[in-house]
Design a protein around this motif. Structure first.
Motif, PDB file in Angstrom:
ATOM      1  N   UNK A 447     -21.267   0.254 -24.828  1.00 54.34           N
ATOM      2  CA  UNK A 447     -21.210  -0.905 -25.537  1.00 54.34           C
ATOM      3  C   UNK A 447     -22.379  -1.736 -25.495  1.00 54.34           C
ATOM      4  N   UNK A 448     -23.139  -1.770 -24.574  1.00 53.71           N
ATOM      5  CA  UNK A 448     -24.360  -2.693 -24.429  1.00 53.71           C
ATOM      6  C   UNK A 448     -25.662  -2.239 -24.848  1.00 53.71           C
ATOM      7  N   UNK A 449     -25.670  -0.602 -25.025  1.00 53.09           N
ATOM      8  CA  UNK A 449     -26.880   0.023 -25.307  1.00 53.09           C
ATOM      9  C   UNK A 449     -27.568   0.393 -23.962  1.00 53.09           C
ATOM     10  N   UNK A 450     -27.040   0.173 -22.743  1.00 57.78           N
ATOM     11  CA  UNK A 450     -27.654   0.332 -21.325  1.00 57.78           C
ATOM     12  C   UNK A 450     -27.655   1.575 -20.729  1.00 57.78           C
ATOM     13  N   UNK A 451     -28.394   2.008 -19.936  1.00 58.51           N
ATOM     14  CA  UNK A 451     -28.322   3.013 -18.941  1.00 58.51           C
ATOM     15  C   UNK A 451     -28.689   2.974 -17.591  1.00 58.51           C
ATOM     16  N   UNK A 452     -28.104   3.799 -16.817  1.00 57.88           N
ATOM     17  CA  UNK A 452     -28.462   3.784 -15.428  1.00 57.88           C
ATOM     18  C   UNK A 452     -29.787   4.789 -15.330  1.00 57.88           C
ATOM     19  N   UNK A 453     -30.797   3.879 -14.427  1.00 54.41           N
ATOM     20  CA  UNK A 453     -31.773   4.488 -13.996  1.00 54.41           C
ATOM     21  C   UNK A 453     -31.528   5.556 -12.999  1.00 54.41           C
ATOM     22  N   UNK A 454     -32.207   6.623 -13.027  1.00 57.85           N
ATOM     23  CA  UNK A 454     -32.174   7.671 -11.926  1.00 57.85           C
ATOM     24  C   UNK A 454     -33.185   7.308 -10.955  1.00 57.85           C
ATOM     25  N   UNK A 455     -34.520   6.875 -11.581  1.00 60.13           N
ATOM     26  CA  UNK A 455     -35.541   6.507 -10.676  1.00 60.13           C
ATOM     27  C   UNK A 455     -35.403   4.994 -10.588  1.00 60.13           C
TER      28      UNK A 455
END
Length: 503
Positions: A447-455
Protein backbone atom coordinates in the motif's frame (compact mmCIF):
# COMPACT_ATOMS: atom_id res chain seq x y z
CA UNK A 1 4.55 32.98 36.10
CA UNK A 2 1.90 30.49 37.17
CA UNK A 3 2.16 26.80 36.36
CA UNK A 4 -0.65 24.30 36.44
CA UNK A 5 -0.18 21.56 39.02
CA UNK A 6 -2.31 19.22 36.92
CA UNK A 7 0.58 17.28 35.37
CA UNK A 8 -0.87 13.84 35.96
CA UNK A 9 -0.23 11.27 38.68
CA UNK A 10 3.24 10.22 39.76
CA UNK A 11 4.49 7.48 37.47
CA UNK A 12 6.88 4.80 38.67
CA UNK A 13 7.45 2.90 35.42
CA UNK A 14 8.68 5.52 32.96
CA UNK A 15 11.69 4.31 30.96
CA UNK A 16 13.90 7.38 30.81
CA UNK A 17 17.07 5.47 29.86
CA UNK A 18 17.32 3.66 26.54
CA UNK A 19 17.46 -0.14 26.48
CA UNK A 20 19.08 -0.54 23.03
CA UNK A 21 22.56 0.72 22.06
CA UNK A 22 22.64 4.19 20.52
CA UNK A 23 22.77 4.35 16.72
CA UNK A 24 23.82 6.85 14.07
CA UNK A 25 20.63 7.32 12.07
CA UNK A 26 22.31 9.11 9.16
CA UNK A 27 25.59 7.32 8.37
CA UNK A 28 25.93 10.21 5.93
CA UNK A 29 29.19 9.53 4.11
CA UNK A 30 28.37 5.85 3.60
CA UNK A 31 24.92 6.66 2.22
CA UNK A 32 24.37 9.97 0.45
CA UNK A 33 28.07 10.82 0.33
CA UNK A 34 27.27 14.53 0.26
CA UNK A 35 28.16 17.27 2.72
CA UNK A 36 25.98 20.16 1.58
CA UNK A 37 22.41 18.83 1.28
CA UNK A 38 19.82 19.76 3.90
CA UNK A 39 18.73 16.65 5.83
CA UNK A 40 15.69 15.87 7.98
CA UNK A 41 15.34 13.01 10.44
CA UNK A 42 12.54 12.02 12.79
CA UNK A 43 12.61 10.21 16.13
CA UNK A 44 8.88 9.64 16.52
CA UNK A 45 9.10 7.84 19.88
CA UNK A 46 12.41 9.29 20.94
CA UNK A 47 12.80 8.04 24.49
CA UNK A 48 16.05 9.49 25.74
CA UNK A 49 18.52 11.55 23.69
CA UNK A 50 21.17 8.92 22.99
CA UNK A 51 20.34 8.33 19.30
CA UNK A 52 20.15 12.08 18.67
CA UNK A 53 23.55 12.56 20.32
CA UNK A 54 25.20 9.74 18.36
CA UNK A 55 23.72 10.90 15.06
CA UNK A 56 24.91 14.49 15.47
CA UNK A 57 28.32 13.41 16.73
CA UNK A 58 28.91 11.20 13.67
CA UNK A 59 28.20 14.01 11.22
CA UNK A 60 31.35 15.21 9.42
CA UNK A 61 32.38 18.62 10.71
CA UNK A 62 32.59 19.66 7.05
CA UNK A 63 28.81 19.23 6.73
CA UNK A 64 27.39 22.56 5.50
CA UNK A 65 23.72 21.69 5.09
CA UNK A 66 21.01 22.32 7.64
CA UNK A 67 19.88 19.38 9.76
CA UNK A 68 16.30 19.24 11.02
CA UNK A 69 15.73 16.77 13.87
CA UNK A 70 12.17 15.99 14.94
CA UNK A 71 12.02 14.70 18.52
CA UNK A 72 8.64 13.38 19.63
CA UNK A 73 7.48 11.50 22.70
CA UNK A 74 3.97 11.34 24.07
CA UNK A 75 5.25 11.04 27.66
CA UNK A 76 5.53 14.56 29.05
CA UNK A 77 8.23 13.55 31.56
CA UNK A 78 10.51 12.08 28.89
CA UNK A 79 9.92 15.05 26.60
CA UNK A 80 10.60 17.54 29.42
CA UNK A 81 13.88 15.85 30.29
CA UNK A 82 15.02 15.93 26.67
CA UNK A 83 14.29 19.63 26.38
CA UNK A 84 16.07 20.35 29.66
CA UNK A 85 19.18 18.48 28.49
CA UNK A 86 19.17 20.32 25.15
CA UNK A 87 18.92 23.67 26.91
CA UNK A 88 21.77 22.85 29.28
CA UNK A 89 24.03 21.67 26.47
CA UNK A 90 23.13 24.49 24.13
CA UNK A 91 22.92 27.58 26.31
CA UNK A 92 25.77 27.11 28.82
CA UNK A 93 28.99 28.64 27.48
CA UNK A 94 31.40 26.25 29.21
CA UNK A 95 30.74 23.09 27.20
CA UNK A 96 32.85 20.87 29.46
CA UNK A 97 30.81 21.96 32.46
CA UNK A 98 27.58 21.70 30.46
CA UNK A 99 28.39 18.09 29.54
CA UNK A 100 29.07 17.18 33.16
CA UNK A 101 25.85 18.80 34.36
CA UNK A 102 23.79 17.14 31.61
CA UNK A 103 25.36 13.73 32.25
CA UNK A 104 24.35 13.82 35.90
CA UNK A 105 20.83 15.07 35.23
CA UNK A 106 20.55 12.25 32.70
CA UNK A 107 21.81 9.40 34.86
CA UNK A 108 22.56 10.36 38.49
CA UNK A 109 19.91 10.20 41.21
CA UNK A 110 21.59 13.10 43.03
CA UNK A 111 23.38 16.21 41.77
CA UNK A 112 25.37 19.00 43.43
CA UNK A 113 23.29 21.92 44.68
CA UNK A 114 25.14 24.15 42.22
CA UNK A 115 23.98 21.98 39.32
CA UNK A 116 20.38 22.13 40.50
CA UNK A 117 20.63 25.92 40.67
CA UNK A 118 22.07 25.98 37.17
CA UNK A 119 19.15 23.92 35.88
CA UNK A 120 16.71 26.29 37.56
CA UNK A 121 18.34 29.32 35.93
CA UNK A 122 18.35 27.74 32.48
CA UNK A 123 14.76 26.55 32.74
CA UNK A 124 13.38 29.80 34.11
CA UNK A 125 15.00 31.74 31.28
CA UNK A 126 13.67 29.29 28.67
CA UNK A 127 10.17 29.22 30.15
CA UNK A 128 9.88 32.94 29.51
CA UNK A 129 9.59 31.94 25.84
CA UNK A 130 7.33 28.89 26.37
CA UNK A 131 3.73 29.97 27.05
CA UNK A 132 2.55 27.45 29.64
CA UNK A 133 -1.04 27.59 28.36
CA UNK A 134 0.04 26.28 24.91
CA UNK A 135 3.46 24.70 25.41
CA UNK A 136 4.76 26.23 22.17
CA UNK A 137 8.56 26.27 22.08
CA UNK A 138 10.84 28.81 20.41
CA UNK A 139 14.28 28.81 22.00
CA UNK A 140 17.70 29.72 20.67
CA UNK A 141 20.43 27.29 21.78
CA UNK A 142 23.44 28.73 19.95
CA UNK A 143 23.91 31.12 17.01
CA UNK A 144 23.48 28.10 14.69
CA UNK A 145 21.01 25.89 16.61
CA UNK A 146 17.49 26.31 17.92
CA UNK A 147 14.46 24.47 19.32
CA UNK A 148 10.94 24.92 17.92
CA UNK A 149 7.67 23.05 18.22
CA UNK A 150 5.04 22.35 20.85
CA UNK A 151 5.72 20.27 23.94
CA UNK A 152 2.21 20.83 25.24
CA UNK A 153 0.78 22.45 28.35
CA UNK A 154 1.43 19.50 30.65
CA UNK A 155 5.13 19.24 29.77
CA UNK A 156 5.60 23.00 30.06
CA UNK A 157 3.95 23.04 33.50
CA UNK A 158 5.99 20.03 34.58
CA UNK A 159 9.25 21.79 33.66
CA UNK A 160 8.10 24.91 35.44
CA UNK A 161 7.27 23.02 38.62
CA UNK A 162 10.58 21.12 38.49
CA UNK A 163 12.43 24.42 38.32
CA UNK A 164 10.71 26.04 41.31
CA UNK A 165 9.85 23.20 43.73
CA UNK A 166 12.74 22.46 46.08
CA UNK A 167 11.11 21.72 49.42
CA UNK A 168 8.75 18.81 48.71
CA UNK A 169 11.47 16.30 49.64
CA UNK A 170 15.15 16.40 50.56
CA UNK A 171 18.18 14.19 49.90
CA UNK A 172 17.43 11.81 52.79
CA UNK A 173 13.87 11.34 51.58
CA UNK A 174 15.15 10.67 48.05
CA UNK A 175 17.78 8.19 49.24
CA UNK A 176 15.15 6.27 51.22
CA UNK A 177 12.88 6.27 48.18
CA UNK A 178 15.71 5.05 45.94
CA UNK A 179 16.41 2.23 48.39
CA UNK A 180 12.74 1.29 48.46
CA UNK A 181 12.42 1.22 44.69
CA UNK A 182 15.78 -0.31 43.79
CA UNK A 183 16.51 -2.64 46.71
CA UNK A 184 13.72 -3.23 49.26
CA UNK A 185 10.92 -3.93 46.79
CA UNK A 186 13.13 -5.65 44.23
CA UNK A 187 13.18 -9.42 43.90
CA UNK A 188 16.25 -10.64 45.76
CA UNK A 189 16.33 -13.70 43.54
CA UNK A 190 16.25 -11.47 40.46
CA UNK A 191 19.17 -9.44 41.74
CA UNK A 192 21.21 -12.58 42.44
CA UNK A 193 20.53 -13.87 38.95
CA UNK A 194 21.67 -10.57 37.47
CA UNK A 195 24.83 -10.37 39.59
CA UNK A 196 25.89 -14.01 39.50
CA UNK A 197 27.44 -14.11 35.99
CA UNK A 198 29.31 -10.85 36.58
CA UNK A 199 32.90 -10.53 37.66
CA UNK A 200 33.22 -9.58 41.32
CA UNK A 201 34.30 -5.99 40.55
CA UNK A 202 31.26 -5.53 38.33
CA UNK A 203 28.93 -6.98 40.96
CA UNK A 204 30.18 -4.30 43.32
CA UNK A 205 29.86 -1.59 40.67
CA UNK A 206 26.31 -2.63 39.73
CA UNK A 207 25.21 -2.76 43.35
CA UNK A 208 26.78 0.59 44.22
CA UNK A 209 25.00 2.24 41.31
CA UNK A 210 21.73 0.57 42.24
CA UNK A 211 22.13 1.68 45.86
CA UNK A 212 23.34 5.27 45.46
CA UNK A 213 22.56 6.06 41.80
CA UNK A 214 25.64 8.18 41.05
CA UNK A 215 27.33 8.09 37.66
CA UNK A 216 30.88 8.67 38.85
CA UNK A 217 34.25 6.92 38.73
CA UNK A 218 34.66 4.60 41.69
CA UNK A 219 36.18 6.47 44.64
CA UNK A 220 35.42 9.93 43.24
CA UNK A 221 34.39 12.58 45.76
CA UNK A 222 30.62 12.56 46.03
CA UNK A 223 29.68 14.28 49.30
CA UNK A 224 28.56 17.35 47.37
CA UNK A 225 26.01 15.28 45.40
CA UNK A 226 23.41 16.22 47.97
CA UNK A 227 20.39 17.36 45.95
CA UNK A 228 17.77 15.00 44.47
CA UNK A 229 17.71 14.99 40.68
CA UNK A 230 14.29 16.51 40.00
CA UNK A 231 14.37 14.98 36.51
CA UNK A 232 14.48 11.41 37.90
CA UNK A 233 12.25 11.79 40.97
CA UNK A 234 8.63 12.86 40.57
CA UNK A 235 7.29 16.12 41.95
CA UNK A 236 6.25 14.29 45.13
CA UNK A 237 9.55 12.46 45.50
CA UNK A 238 8.86 9.08 43.89
CA UNK A 239 11.51 7.22 41.86
CA UNK A 240 9.91 7.08 38.43
CA UNK A 241 11.68 4.19 36.68
CA UNK A 242 11.36 0.39 36.81
CA UNK A 243 13.77 -1.19 39.26
CA UNK A 244 15.86 -3.03 36.63
CA UNK A 245 16.76 -0.07 34.40
CA UNK A 246 20.46 0.26 33.66
CA UNK A 247 22.10 3.09 31.68
CA UNK A 248 24.69 0.66 30.31
CA UNK A 249 22.01 -0.86 28.07
CA UNK A 250 21.78 2.32 26.02
CA UNK A 251 25.38 2.29 24.78
CA UNK A 252 27.88 -0.02 23.11
CA UNK A 253 29.71 -1.36 26.16
CA UNK A 254 33.08 -2.20 24.49
CA UNK A 255 33.21 1.42 23.27
CA UNK A 256 32.34 2.60 26.79
CA UNK A 257 35.23 0.61 28.27
CA UNK A 258 37.64 1.77 25.54
CA UNK A 259 36.85 5.42 26.26
CA UNK A 260 37.18 4.85 29.99
CA UNK A 261 40.70 3.48 29.48
CA UNK A 262 41.70 6.67 27.64
CA UNK A 263 40.74 8.62 30.75
CA UNK A 264 42.55 6.25 33.11
CA UNK A 265 39.52 4.28 34.29
CA UNK A 266 39.96 0.53 34.66
CA UNK A 267 37.52 -1.84 32.92
CA UNK A 268 36.45 -3.06 36.38
CA UNK A 269 35.08 0.43 37.06
CA UNK A 270 32.39 0.07 34.43
CA UNK A 271 30.23 3.00 35.58
CA UNK A 272 33.34 5.18 35.78
CA UNK A 273 33.99 4.23 32.16
CA UNK A 274 30.38 5.11 31.34
CA UNK A 275 30.78 8.50 33.01
CA UNK A 276 33.75 9.36 30.82
CA UNK A 277 32.07 8.00 27.70
CA UNK A 278 28.82 9.93 28.22
CA UNK A 279 30.53 13.20 29.13
CA UNK A 280 32.77 12.89 26.06
CA UNK A 281 29.70 12.31 23.88
CA UNK A 282 27.79 15.21 25.42
CA UNK A 283 30.74 17.60 25.19
CA UNK A 284 31.19 16.77 21.51
CA UNK A 285 27.45 17.20 20.96
CA UNK A 286 27.42 20.57 22.75
CA UNK A 287 30.34 21.83 20.68
CA UNK A 288 28.68 20.73 17.45
CA UNK A 289 25.60 22.73 18.38
CA UNK A 290 27.81 25.81 18.00
CA UNK A 291 29.27 24.76 14.62
CA UNK A 292 26.52 22.97 12.69
CA UNK A 293 23.14 24.35 11.61
CA UNK A 294 20.61 22.28 13.52
CA UNK A 295 16.92 22.88 14.20
CA UNK A 296 15.19 20.63 16.71
CA UNK A 297 11.42 20.26 16.25
CA UNK A 298 9.96 18.98 19.53
CA UNK A 299 6.45 17.58 19.96
CA UNK A 300 4.58 15.60 22.60
CA UNK A 301 1.98 13.63 20.68
CA UNK A 302 0.94 10.08 20.05
CA UNK A 303 2.99 8.99 17.01
CA UNK A 304 -0.07 8.22 14.88
CA UNK A 305 -1.59 11.62 15.61
CA UNK A 306 1.70 13.32 14.81
CA UNK A 307 1.77 11.68 11.37
CA UNK A 308 -1.74 12.99 10.67
CA UNK A 309 -0.82 16.47 11.87
CA UNK A 310 2.23 16.50 9.59
CA UNK A 311 0.30 15.37 6.51
CA UNK A 312 -2.54 17.82 7.10
CA UNK A 313 -0.27 20.84 7.29
CA UNK A 314 -1.44 21.76 10.80
CA UNK A 315 2.19 21.97 11.92
CA UNK A 316 3.04 24.66 9.38
CA UNK A 317 2.92 27.21 12.19
CA UNK A 318 5.94 25.34 13.61
CA UNK A 319 7.82 25.44 10.31
CA UNK A 320 6.72 22.04 8.98
CA UNK A 321 4.55 22.36 5.86
CA UNK A 322 2.31 19.53 4.62
CA UNK A 323 4.81 18.55 1.91
CA UNK A 324 7.69 18.16 4.39
CA UNK A 325 9.43 14.77 4.15
CA UNK A 326 12.23 13.00 6.04
CA UNK A 327 15.48 11.37 4.96
CA UNK A 328 15.33 9.04 7.94
CA UNK A 329 12.55 8.00 10.29
CA UNK A 330 13.26 6.05 13.46
CA UNK A 331 10.06 4.43 14.75
CA UNK A 332 11.83 2.79 17.70
CA UNK A 333 9.86 -0.29 18.84
CA UNK A 334 6.42 1.08 17.98
CA UNK A 335 5.91 -1.79 15.51
CA UNK A 336 5.86 -4.25 18.40
CA UNK A 337 2.35 -5.60 18.99
CA UNK A 338 2.64 -4.20 22.54
CA UNK A 339 2.42 -0.74 20.96
CA UNK A 340 1.03 0.37 17.58
CA UNK A 341 1.88 -2.67 15.46
CA UNK A 342 3.60 -3.26 12.12
CA UNK A 343 0.90 -2.22 9.66
CA UNK A 344 -0.31 1.00 11.37
CA UNK A 345 3.23 2.37 11.76
CA UNK A 346 4.26 1.68 8.17
CA UNK A 347 1.06 3.09 6.71
CA UNK A 348 1.25 6.21 8.90
CA UNK A 349 4.94 7.02 8.53
CA UNK A 350 6.10 5.33 5.33
CA UNK A 351 4.57 8.03 3.08
CA UNK A 352 6.51 10.69 5.05
CA UNK A 353 9.85 9.46 3.68
CA UNK A 354 11.52 11.54 0.99
CA UNK A 355 11.35 9.99 -2.46
CA UNK A 356 15.10 9.32 -2.65
CA UNK A 357 17.06 6.10 -2.97
CA UNK A 358 18.64 6.54 0.45
CA UNK A 359 15.54 7.50 2.47
CA UNK A 360 15.07 4.88 5.20
CA UNK A 361 12.60 3.99 7.94
CA UNK A 362 14.21 2.08 10.82
CA UNK A 363 12.49 0.09 13.55
CA UNK A 364 13.36 -2.58 16.06
CA UNK A 365 11.46 -5.39 17.74
CA UNK A 366 12.03 -6.47 21.33
CA UNK A 367 8.88 -8.36 22.32
CA UNK A 368 8.24 -10.25 19.09
CA UNK A 369 9.49 -13.52 20.61
CA UNK A 370 6.51 -13.63 22.97
CA UNK A 371 4.16 -14.15 20.05
CA UNK A 372 6.09 -16.69 18.01
CA UNK A 373 6.89 -20.23 19.24
CA UNK A 374 9.86 -20.65 16.86
CA UNK A 375 11.55 -17.47 18.07
CA UNK A 376 13.51 -19.44 20.68
CA UNK A 377 15.80 -22.42 19.98
CA UNK A 378 14.55 -25.98 20.17
CA UNK A 379 16.36 -29.00 21.64
CA UNK A 380 18.36 -29.65 18.46
CA UNK A 381 19.49 -26.02 18.30
CA UNK A 382 20.46 -26.01 21.96
CA UNK A 383 22.74 -29.05 21.57
CA UNK A 384 24.45 -27.51 18.53
CA UNK A 385 24.95 -24.11 20.20
CA UNK A 386 26.38 -25.66 23.34
CA UNK A 387 28.87 -27.64 21.28
CA UNK A 388 29.91 -24.50 19.39
CA UNK A 389 30.54 -22.60 22.63
CA UNK A 390 32.65 -25.41 24.04
CA UNK A 391 34.71 -25.71 20.85
CA UNK A 392 35.39 -21.97 20.78
CA UNK A 393 36.04 -21.69 24.54
CA UNK A 394 33.43 -18.97 24.93
CA UNK A 395 32.09 -20.16 28.26
CA UNK A 396 33.65 -19.67 31.71
CA UNK A 397 36.60 -21.97 32.28
CA UNK A 398 37.14 -24.02 35.44
CA UNK A 399 40.33 -22.88 37.18
CA UNK A 400 42.92 -25.70 37.30
CA UNK A 401 42.95 -27.87 40.44
CA UNK A 402 39.74 -26.27 41.65
CA UNK A 403 38.14 -27.19 44.93
CA UNK A 404 34.77 -28.90 44.97
CA UNK A 405 33.02 -25.64 45.88
CA UNK A 406 34.71 -23.72 43.06
CA UNK A 407 33.88 -26.51 40.61
CA UNK A 408 30.22 -26.49 41.65
CA UNK A 409 30.10 -22.70 41.36
CA UNK A 410 31.54 -23.00 37.86
CA UNK A 411 28.76 -25.37 36.86
CA UNK A 412 26.14 -22.91 38.05
CA UNK A 413 27.81 -20.06 36.21
CA UNK A 414 28.08 -22.17 33.08
CA UNK A 415 24.35 -22.91 33.24
CA UNK A 416 23.58 -19.19 33.25
CA UNK A 417 26.08 -18.62 30.44
CA UNK A 418 24.51 -21.25 28.20
CA UNK A 419 21.01 -19.92 28.85
CA UNK A 420 22.15 -16.62 27.32
CA UNK A 421 24.13 -18.34 24.59
CA UNK A 422 21.08 -20.19 23.29
CA UNK A 423 19.48 -16.87 22.37
CA UNK A 424 22.66 -15.12 21.20
CA UNK A 425 23.74 -17.84 18.78
CA UNK A 426 20.33 -18.87 17.50
CA UNK A 427 19.44 -17.85 13.95
CA UNK A 428 16.01 -16.30 14.40
CA UNK A 429 15.79 -14.75 10.92
CA UNK A 430 13.31 -17.30 9.56
CA UNK A 431 10.87 -17.09 12.48
CA UNK A 432 11.17 -13.30 12.41
CA UNK A 433 10.14 -13.19 8.76
CA UNK A 434 7.16 -15.39 9.63
CA UNK A 435 6.29 -12.99 12.44
CA UNK A 436 6.36 -10.01 10.07
CA UNK A 437 4.20 -11.87 7.54
CA UNK A 438 1.70 -12.83 10.21
CA UNK A 439 1.38 -9.14 11.11
CA UNK A 440 0.58 -8.07 7.54
CA UNK A 441 3.82 -6.32 6.71
CA UNK A 442 3.55 -7.22 3.02
CA UNK A 443 0.11 -5.63 2.78
CA UNK A 444 1.45 -2.46 4.37
CA UNK A 445 4.47 -2.42 2.06
CA UNK A 446 2.26 -2.87 -1.00
CA UNK A 447 0.00 0.00 0.00
CA UNK A 448 2.87 2.39 0.69
CA UNK A 449 5.24 1.35 -2.11
CA UNK A 450 8.01 0.44 0.32
CA UNK A 451 10.17 -2.66 0.60
CA UNK A 452 12.26 -4.41 3.22
CA UNK A 453 16.00 -3.95 2.81
CA UNK A 454 17.93 -7.20 2.80
CA UNK A 455 21.22 -5.31 3.06
CA UNK A 456 21.03 -2.78 5.89
CA UNK A 457 22.85 0.56 5.81
CA UNK A 458 22.28 1.98 9.29
CA UNK A 459 22.04 -0.89 11.78
CA UNK A 460 22.78 -4.63 11.68
CA UNK A 461 19.85 -7.00 11.44
CA UNK A 462 20.47 -7.82 15.10
CA UNK A 463 22.84 -6.75 17.85
CA UNK A 464 26.47 -7.42 16.88
CA UNK A 465 25.17 -9.15 13.76
CA UNK A 466 25.63 -8.51 10.05
CA UNK A 467 24.42 -5.57 7.98
CA UNK A 468 24.12 -7.73 4.88
CA UNK A 469 23.09 -11.21 6.01
CA UNK A 470 19.84 -11.46 8.05
CA UNK A 471 20.65 -15.01 9.15
CA UNK A 472 24.10 -14.16 10.58
CA UNK A 473 24.38 -14.59 14.33
CA UNK A 474 26.42 -12.22 16.54
CA UNK A 475 30.15 -12.72 16.31
CA UNK A 476 32.64 -12.28 19.14
CA UNK A 477 36.40 -12.59 18.81
CA UNK A 478 36.94 -14.21 22.23
CA UNK A 479 35.44 -14.89 25.65
CA UNK A 480 36.31 -11.36 26.84
CA UNK A 481 34.38 -9.81 23.98
CA UNK A 482 31.47 -12.11 24.77
CA UNK A 483 31.50 -11.03 28.41
CA UNK A 484 31.57 -7.30 27.61
CA UNK A 485 28.77 -7.51 25.06
CA UNK A 486 26.48 -10.18 26.49
CA UNK A 487 27.03 -10.67 30.20
CA UNK A 488 27.23 -7.03 31.24
CA UNK A 489 24.02 -6.07 29.38
CA UNK A 490 20.36 -6.90 29.90
CA UNK A 491 19.62 -7.48 26.22
CA UNK A 492 17.68 -10.61 25.37
CA UNK A 493 19.68 -11.03 22.13
CA UNK A 494 16.47 -11.85 20.31
CA UNK A 495 15.98 -8.18 19.34
CA UNK A 496 15.88 -7.51 15.60
CA UNK A 497 15.99 -4.43 13.37
CA UNK A 498 14.34 -3.74 10.04
CA UNK A 499 15.04 -1.04 7.44
CA UNK A 500 12.48 0.03 4.85
CA UNK A 501 13.00 2.08 1.70
CA UNK A 502 11.18 2.81 -1.56
CA UNK A 503 10.59 -0.18 -3.82
Amino acid sequence: MAFSSNVGPAVESVNMWGNMPAIDLLNLLQKEGTLDDDMAIAFIASGDMRDVVRTVNELPLEYTGELTILINDRNHIVLSRNLALLLLLGTLEDKRRAADIAAHFWYSAFVPELYHTQLQLVMRKALEFIPHHTGDVTCTLTPTSRVEGCIGQVAASYLGLCSIISTAYDANDALNELSRARLVETSEDGLHRQYWPLESSHRLAYHEFRKYGLLLPFGAANAHFDHPNRLLFSLDGKWMQPDRVNPLNGWHIPSVIKTGKKHGALPMDIYGCLYFYVTDQLREFAERLTKLRITFKMFGMDASKLALELKSGRLETHGIPANFRFDRIDVSNLMDTHYLGVRPVIQSWGPLLKKTEHATLVGHFINWVLGHPKAVPGHHDIARIKKKCEEENLGPAVPPESSRNVHDAHLERSAIFFTSAYHVLYDSSGPFQEYLSNHNIHTALRKTGLKLKRHHDLVPHRLEGSFKVPSAVPSFRDARSWYQNVTTSDHTWSERYIELTWA
